[in-house]
Scaffold this motif. Structure first.
Motif, PDB file in Angstrom:
ATOM      1  N   PHE A  26       5.594  12.549  -4.992  1.00  0.00           N
ATOM      2  CA  PHE A  26       6.105  12.320  -3.650  1.00  0.00           C
ATOM      3  C   PHE A  26       5.472  11.074  -3.047  1.00  0.00           C
ATOM      4  CE2 PHE A  26       6.130  16.859  -4.453  1.00  0.00           C
ATOM      5  CZ  PHE A  26       7.447  17.210  -4.142  1.00  0.00           C
ATOM      6  N   ALA A  27       6.248  10.368  -2.250  1.00  0.00           N
ATOM      7  CA  ALA A  27       5.664   9.305  -1.440  1.00  0.00           C
ATOM      8  C   ALA A  27       4.746   9.947  -0.406  1.00  0.00           C
ATOM      9  CB  ALA A  27       6.754   8.504  -0.758  1.00  0.00           C
ATOM     10  N   ALA A  28       3.591   9.374  -0.220  1.00  0.00           N
ATOM     11  CA  ALA A  28       2.615   9.920   0.722  1.00  0.00           C
ATOM     12  C   ALA A  28       2.349   8.914   1.832  1.00  0.00           C
ATOM     13  CB  ALA A  28       1.313  10.267   0.014  1.00  0.00           C
ATOM     14  N   THR A  29       2.113   9.438   3.021  1.00  0.00           N
ATOM     15  CA  THR A  29       1.723   8.606   4.153  1.00  0.00           C
ATOM     16  C   THR A  29       0.243   8.812   4.418  1.00  0.00           C
ATOM     17  OG1 THR A  29       3.918   8.752   5.165  1.00  0.00           O
ATOM     18  CG2 THR A  29       2.084   8.165   6.607  1.00  0.00           C
ATOM     19  N   VAL A  30      -0.483   7.725   4.534  1.00  0.00           N
ATOM     20  CA  VAL A  30      -1.916   7.765   4.820  1.00  0.00           C
ATOM     21  C   VAL A  30      -2.182   6.893   6.042  1.00  0.00           C
ATOM     22  CG1 VAL A  30      -4.203   7.110   3.979  1.00  0.00           C
ATOM     23  CG2 VAL A  30      -2.572   8.209   2.424  1.00  0.00           C
ATOM     24  N   PRO A  31      -2.761   7.468   7.112  1.00  0.00           N
ATOM     25  CA  PRO A  31      -3.212   8.853   7.252  1.00  0.00           C
ATOM     26  C   PRO A  31      -2.047   9.839   7.242  1.00  0.00           C
ATOM     27  CG  PRO A  31      -4.254   7.444   8.896  1.00  0.00           C
ATOM     28  CD  PRO A  31      -3.137   6.657   8.297  1.00  0.00           C
ATOM     29  N   GLY A  32      -2.323  10.997   6.664  1.00  0.00           N
ATOM     30  CA  GLY A  32      -1.304  12.022   6.576  1.00  0.00           C
ATOM     31  C   GLY A  32      -1.849  13.285   5.969  1.00  0.00           C
ATOM     32  N   GLU A  33      -0.927  14.224   5.707  1.00  0.00           N
ATOM     33  CA  GLU A  33      -1.296  15.535   5.198  1.00  0.00           C
ATOM     34  C   GLU A  33      -0.250  15.985   4.192  1.00  0.00           C
ATOM     35  OE1 GLU A  33      -2.517  18.201   8.679  1.00  0.00           O
ATOM     36  OE2 GLU A  33      -1.704  16.435   9.676  1.00  0.00           O
TER      37      GLU A  33
ATOM     38  N   ALA B  23       8.538  15.506   4.855  1.00  0.00           N
ATOM     39  CA  ALA B  23       9.274  14.244   4.903  1.00  0.00           C
ATOM     40  C   ALA B  23      10.173  14.070   3.688  1.00  0.00           C
ATOM     41  CB  ALA B  23       8.294  13.072   5.011  1.00  0.00           C
ATOM     42  N   ALA B  24       9.741  14.621   2.552  1.00  0.00           N
ATOM     43  CA  ALA B  24      10.537  14.545   1.324  1.00  0.00           C
ATOM     44  C   ALA B  24      11.588  15.647   1.246  1.00  0.00           C
ATOM     45  CB  ALA B  24       9.620  14.627   0.105  1.00  0.00           C
ATOM     46  N   GLU B  25      11.666  16.483   2.286  1.00  0.00           N
ATOM     47  CA  GLU B  25      12.595  17.622   2.338  1.00  0.00           C
ATOM     48  C   GLU B  25      12.360  18.581   1.168  1.00  0.00           C
ATOM     49  OE1 GLU B  25      16.536  16.031   2.634  1.00  0.00           O
ATOM     50  OE2 GLU B  25      16.240  15.388   4.712  1.00  0.00           O
ATOM     51  N   ALA B  26      11.093  18.639   0.732  1.00  0.00           N
ATOM     52  CA  ALA B  26      10.735  19.545  -0.361  1.00  0.00           C
ATOM     53  C   ALA B  26      10.391  20.934   0.144  1.00  0.00           C
ATOM     54  CB  ALA B  26       9.554  18.967  -1.144  1.00  0.00           C
TER      55      ALA B  26
ATOM     56  N   HIS C 248       1.338  18.843   3.931  1.00  0.00           N
ATOM     57  CA  HIS C 248       2.492  19.491   4.554  1.00  0.00           C
ATOM     58  C   HIS C 248       3.485  18.468   5.094  1.00  0.00           C
ATOM     59  CE1 HIS C 248      -0.182  23.060   4.629  1.00  0.00           C
ATOM     60  NE2 HIS C 248       0.925  23.770   4.729  1.00  0.00           N
ATOM     61  N   THR C 249       2.995  17.464   5.795  1.00  0.00           N
ATOM     62  CA  THR C 249       3.906  16.505   6.412  1.00  0.00           C
ATOM     63  C   THR C 249       4.575  15.620   5.369  1.00  0.00           C
ATOM     64  OG1 THR C 249       1.999  15.067   6.857  1.00  0.00           O
ATOM     65  CG2 THR C 249       2.733  16.518   8.636  1.00  0.00           C
ATOM     66  N   ASP C 250       3.881  15.322   4.267  1.00  0.00           N
ATOM     67  CA  ASP C 250       4.512  14.550   3.202  1.00  0.00           C
ATOM     68  C   ASP C 250       5.612  15.353   2.502  1.00  0.00           C
ATOM     69  OD1 ASP C 250       3.056  12.208   3.549  1.00  0.00           O
ATOM     70  OD2 ASP C 250       1.425  12.874   2.240  1.00  0.00           O
ATOM     71  N   LEU C 251       5.338  16.618   2.226  1.00  0.00           N
ATOM     72  CA  LEU C 251       6.361  17.457   1.598  1.00  0.00           C
ATOM     73  C   LEU C 251       7.542  17.654   2.539  1.00  0.00           C
ATOM     74  CD1 LEU C 251       4.155  20.205  -0.131  1.00  0.00           C
ATOM     75  CD2 LEU C 251       5.144  18.135  -1.144  1.00  0.00           C
TER      76      LEU C 251
ATOM     77  N   VAL D 242       0.871  -1.181   0.000  1.00  0.00           N
ATOM     78  CA  VAL D 242       0.000   0.000   0.000  1.00  0.00           C
ATOM     79  C   VAL D 242       0.905   1.227   0.000  1.00  0.00           C
ATOM     80  CG1 VAL D 242      -1.868   1.231   1.158  1.00  0.00           C
ATOM     81  CG2 VAL D 242      -1.770  -1.279   1.245  1.00  0.00           C
ATOM     82  N   ASN D 243       1.189   1.738  -1.176  1.00  0.00           N
ATOM     83  CA  ASN D 243       2.132   2.839  -1.348  1.00  0.00           C
ATOM     84  C   ASN D 243       1.447   3.993  -2.073  1.00  0.00           C
ATOM     85  OD1 ASN D 243       4.603   1.482  -0.308  1.00  0.00           O
ATOM     86  ND2 ASN D 243       4.218   0.106  -2.041  1.00  0.00           N
ATOM     87  N   TRP D 244       1.018   4.971  -1.298  1.00  0.00           N
ATOM     88  CA  TRP D 244       0.362   6.138  -1.858  1.00  0.00           C
ATOM     89  C   TRP D 244       1.390   7.116  -2.431  1.00  0.00           C
ATOM     90  CZ3 TRP D 244      -4.926   7.240  -1.916  1.00  0.00           C
ATOM     91  CH2 TRP D 244      -5.751   6.391  -1.194  1.00  0.00           C
ATOM     92  N   THR D 245       0.944   7.875  -3.421  1.00  0.00           N
ATOM     93  CA  THR D 245       1.771   8.963  -3.947  1.00  0.00           C
ATOM     94  C   THR D 245       0.978  10.262  -3.886  1.00  0.00           C
ATOM     95  OG1 THR D 245       1.045   8.623  -6.244  1.00  0.00           O
ATOM     96  CG2 THR D 245       3.031   7.427  -5.502  1.00  0.00           C
ATOM     97  N   LEU D 246       1.717  11.372  -3.950  1.00  0.00           N
ATOM     98  CA  LEU D 246       1.132  12.700  -3.873  1.00  0.00           C
ATOM     99  C   LEU D 246       1.726  13.572  -4.962  1.00  0.00           C
ATOM    100  CD1 LEU D 246      -0.466  14.945  -2.246  1.00  0.00           C
ATOM    101  CD2 LEU D 246       1.683  15.333  -1.021  1.00  0.00           C
ATOM    102  N   THR D 247       0.858  14.282  -5.676  1.00  0.00           N
ATOM    103  CA  THR D 247       1.316  15.242  -6.686  1.00  0.00           C
ATOM    104  C   THR D 247       0.486  16.515  -6.592  1.00  0.00           C
ATOM    105  OG1 THR D 247      -0.178  14.269  -8.336  1.00  0.00           O
ATOM    106  CG2 THR D 247       2.111  13.501  -8.331  1.00  0.00           C
ATOM    107  N   ALA D 248       1.104  17.616  -6.998  1.00  0.00           N
ATOM    108  CA  ALA D 248       0.384  18.879  -7.086  1.00  0.00           C
ATOM    109  C   ALA D 248      -0.396  18.914  -8.385  1.00  0.00           C
ATOM    110  CB  ALA D 248       1.359  20.045  -7.029  1.00  0.00           C
ATOM    111  N   ALA D 249      -1.637  19.393  -8.312  1.00  0.00           N
ATOM    112  CA  ALA D 249      -2.483  19.431  -9.503  1.00  0.00           C
ATOM    113  C   ALA D 249      -2.848  20.849  -9.901  1.00  0.00           C
ATOM    114  CB  ALA D 249      -3.751  18.624  -9.275  1.00  0.00           C
TER     115      ALA D 249
END
Length: 854
Positions: free
Chosen positions: A36-43, A50-53, A45-48, A14-21
């Motif tokens: 970006f790799a995403a954590t669910v539950p998550g947000e 974690a990616a040091e973005a 801000h916290t995913d960005l 179960v590997n979620w991803t996150l992108t800006a749209a």
């Protein structure tokens, strides 16, 4: 029922991803090209992060730099494998989506959401397929969505720049006078696929009450049936609690079922200080042909809670009654414990609630600009005997009662009332924070021009839903509230009251102008611990009005109010040749503690006319100058230690009272909020402030205060008549036998009265006022201070040497011959000399005399 969890789990694939749209501004435009790799539950801000973005949002002035995140659309995507079983119904269950989401499975749009405060369930049978599946959740930019909603509904009065009142998203995520403006998006609670057949438990309300010594559990259950053809199999509902098992058949396609279980001689659940917290494991099972099709497991506590708001000679009282016994409230307002909710876990909740418990609190108010809290929160409160006052999420604004808002409000309220109805700690449902007061006093009516503003929610919809779904718990329309349409909602004579002219406009001694029946909000600001503040504020040199300092002060003119709030109580810090920032920090923390202590001692001295207090606020959601007693790093501020003293079961306080001639004289009031009588001897002395603390007059009084009672003790004329008011003080201490049971918590046992404010006192310089020593102890240090003269408000700040260090006590006043030992824990190797020098060891003495500690 078969469940496929879709929360992040690499081992399970179960590997979620996150992108800006949406649009990403220039400085951050490269992020629009990244996944970006995403954590669910998550947000987001916290995913960005974690990616040091992005940089740490709480640091420096990054809050403003990251506003674009709340004005950008975001897409969460998951590829997962699913295999069919024998079930005939498959639901995607999203427990929490923040907030404006469009949910698509394998290209089929399942639906959209617009409410952070509720869960959603989508039938995915037609879209789900064996093997690989793709789930896409697109979140619209929350700040833009709120602005669009305001355009549709029409602008209504609101306390802050963003129109948080137009949407059902946590109001404080858009910023508050203690919190950052970091509105974001995310899958903030678990998400899963549930596969089931025939029938399931759609909602469970295990309503536990007491009838005399009999515990009564009335299990109210809503049922949902699948669309498949019904097979002729018996369906039964079973409830098991305290060794009692009750079963009953369920009619085919019935939407609701009720089972009542009686538990003879049940142990009742009590708030702390009134009895034990008896909790009974409870199982509710839905059985299909003898097999368990669905079940609910939890714990219940048998208790009755009512809110007494009866007219009396003063006005209208406000008393929380538990099992027919009045409870004097020693409470805190609770805000979300992190601006990013998904960083909270069970340990963080327990630690933060223990901060309240350890200070003597028996109630937490879940404030209406936040959320319906995590299950962790209520579970800990159940276990500790902490009553919960639960606001519905409406705060400091007018709210439209038009669609689509009204439907969302009802849906979220139904879910929340149902979810929380199991908890014995739940004591009050409250309609809103300050909105009725706002309508009356804040100039809303011209802007409203006759439009709805939320009154229908607070007076009609919400009380109706509470009566329907949780009749065991009382309801209040708002806070503050006077319980009558013809009374001002913030009238001190009636119901609950908020006191905010202190802090905003007048000196804290004006608390004494009020006799509130119940003070549900009041407070005074102070900075967080030095290590917490300097971890995010990097102005050089540090200045109360530095640019980053003011980023971390959200209250209007907040630091000016801190400065003005010193009044005549304490000297001002030095400003030349540079600002004495260490003194600013110490004095404003001390003044915060004194202000709130002054108010609570006055309010407790009014019992039983006053039935309790609820301080604004226990906790912080980021590193900030605020009203909190415990800062974001979990460091207990001097305010917390002052509250531990005034929230003790037994309190001694010296208050002005009129004598036989109508003159105000210092008088001792003993408030005993324990279940046992308080008997002992008071030793009352008038002493000199200088070296030796010479006794100038003495009075001995034997006293007896009954359980849950108060006693007023007049002082002798030679005690209250000072020869040199500036150079003398009154000390009151107890010689009390040990309590015969553990019902009473430790007693502070001291009270003081000064005839003049600190700047006028001839305090002794630290070099002559006390000596100090340091010794190592298991896991830390013991710092002992022995006084040779009056030493006011000794405080030790070991976090100045190690941010992980904690101290067990603070704000200790000693007269000549007395000693106190501070216990320091959690630190590594510390400089022993630094432990007994400014700025680690502080008192009022070095401030008034302009000297430093030895």
């Amino acid at each position: 029922m078969r469940t496929l969890s879709l929360t992040s789990d690499s081992a399970a694939g179960v590997n979620w991803t996150l992108t800006a749209a949406g649009d990403v501004p220039g400085e951050w435009s490269e992020l629009a090209k990244r996944t970006f790799a995403a954590t669910v539950p998550g947000e987001v801000h916290t995913d960005l992060l974690a990616a040091e973005a992005i940089p740490e949002p709480f640091d420096g002035a990054n809050e403003a730099r990251l506003q674009w995140i709340g004005r950008t659309d975001w897409v969460y995507r998951l590829e997962f494998d699913w295999q069919p079983g024998s079930e005939d119904r498959h639901d995607l269950v999203a427990e929490g989506l923040d907030t404006f989401a469009t949910v698509t499975l394998n290209g089929t749009e399942l639906g959209s959401t617009a409410n952070q405060h509720r869960s959603y369930r989508f039938d995915v049978g037609a879209a789900l397929r064996p093997g690989p599946n793709e789930l896409v959740i697109t979140f619209a930019a929350p700040s833009i969505a709120a602005e669009a909603a305001e355009q549709d509904l029409g602008a209504l009065p609101v306390a802050y720049p963003h129109p948080y009142n137009a949407v059902r998203k946590m109001a404080s995520s858009f910023g508050w006078d203690w919190g950052p403006d970091l509105a974001g998006a995310g899958i903030w609670k678990p998400i899963k696929i549930e596969s089931w057949s025939s029938v399931r438990l759609a909602a469970v309300r295990p309503l536990a009450t007491a009838e005399g010594s009999t515990g009564v559990l009335q299990a109210e259950v809503d049922l949902e049936w699948s669309g498949a053809e019904f097979i002729d199999q018996p369906v039964t509902l079973a409830v098991e609690v305290a060794g009692q098992l009750i079963e009953a058949p369920v009619a085919h396609r019935a939407g609701h079922a009720t089972l009542r279980v009686e538990v003879p001689d049940a142990d009742l659940w009590w708030p702390r200080g009134h009895g034990d917290q008896a909790l009974y494991p409870t199982a509710i099972r839905l059985q299909l042909a003898g097999d368990v099709a669905d079940r609910w497991d939890g714990r219940v506590g048998f208790r009755t809670i009512t809110l007494r708001t009866e007219p009396d000679a003063v006005g209208t009282d406000f008393v929380i009654m538990v099992n027919d016994q009045p409870v004097y409230i020693r409470g805190y307002n609770w805000i979300p414990d992190d601006a990013f909710l998904t960083r909270l876990n069970a340990d963080r909740y327990r630690s933060a609630i223990m901060d309240g418990y350890d200070s003597g609190a028996n109630l937490l108010r879940v404030w209406g600009g936040g959320i319906f809290e995590s299950q962790y929160f209520y579970t800990v409160c159940d276990e500790l005997g902490i009553l919960v006052w639960q606001d519905f999420p409406f705060a400091c604004a007018a709210y439209s009662e038009d669609e689509p808002l009204r439907t969302e409000v009802e849906a979220e309220a139904r879910q929340a009332i149902t979810r929380l109805s199991a908890h014995p700690s739940l004591a009050i449902w409250n309609g809103n924070n300050e909105n009725i007061w706002g309508y009356v006093d804040w100039g809303w009516r011209p802007q409203l021009a006759g439009r709805t503003w939320g009154n229908g929610y607070y007076r009609e919809l919400l009380p109706k839903l509470v009566a329907e779904l949780d009749p065991r718990t009382p309801y209040s329309a708002g806070s503050p509230y006077s319980f009558d349409d013809y009374l001002h909602p913030n009238d001190q004579r009636h119901g609950s009251m908020h006191i905010w002219d202190v802090w905003n406009q007048v000196d804290y001694t004006h608390y004494a102008d009020y006799q509130p029946r119940y003070a549900s909000e009041f407070g005074f600001q102070g900075p967080p611990a030095w290590s917490t503040l300097t971890s995010v504020v990097h102005d050089q040199p540090l200045d109360p009005y530095g640019p980053q300092m003011l980023v971390h002060q959200k209250a209007g003119d907040g630091n000016l109010k801190l400065e003005r709030g010193l009044g005549d109580h304490l000297p001002h810090w030095r400003t030349e040749p540079e600002i004495a920032i260490d003194d600013w920090h110490w004095l404003t923390q001390l003044n915060q503690a004194r202000a709130v202590r002054f108010g609570i001692e006055h309010f407790r001295s009014l019992a039983p006319v006053n039935s309790g207090t609820c301080v604004w606020q226990l906790n912080d959601n980021w590193p900030v100058i605020s009203w909190a007693a415990v800062d974001y790093a979990g460091i207990r501020k001097p305010l917390w230690h002052a509250l531990k003293s005034v929230y003790a079961d037994r309190l001694l306080t010296v208050q002005p009272r009129s004598d036989d001639h109508g003159d105000q004289q210092p008088t001792v009031i003993a408030h005993n909020d324990s279940g046992e009588a308080w008997t002992g001897t008071l030793i009352i002395t008038r002493r000199s402030i200088g070296v030796g603390s010479a006794v100038l007059a003495e009075q001995t009084v034997d006293f007896h205060v009954g359980p849950r009672a108060a006693l007023t003790i007049a002082l002798d004329t030679d005690i209250v008549t000072a020869g040199d008011p500036a150079a003398e003080f009154i000390e009151v201490r107890t010689e009390t036998p040990e309590p015969s049971t553990e019902a009473a918590e430790p007693v502070e046992g001291h009270a003081y009265w000064y005839f003049a404010e600190d700047p006028a006192l001839p305090l002794t310089a630290p070099t002559d006022a006390y000596s100090s020593s340091v010794e190592a102890s298991d896991g830390g240090y013991r710092v002992t201070v022995t006084a040779t003269a009056l030493v006011k408000d000794l405080a030790l700040f070991p976090d100045r040497l190690d941010p992980a260090a904690r101290v067990d006590s603070c704000l200790i006043t000693l007269r000549a011959g007395q000693s106190h030992t501070f216990t320091v824990s959690g630190a590594g190797e510390l400089d022993r000399a630094a432990l007994t020098a400014v700025p680690v060891l502080r008192s009022v003495n070095e401030i008034v005399t302009g000297t430093v500690t030895p």
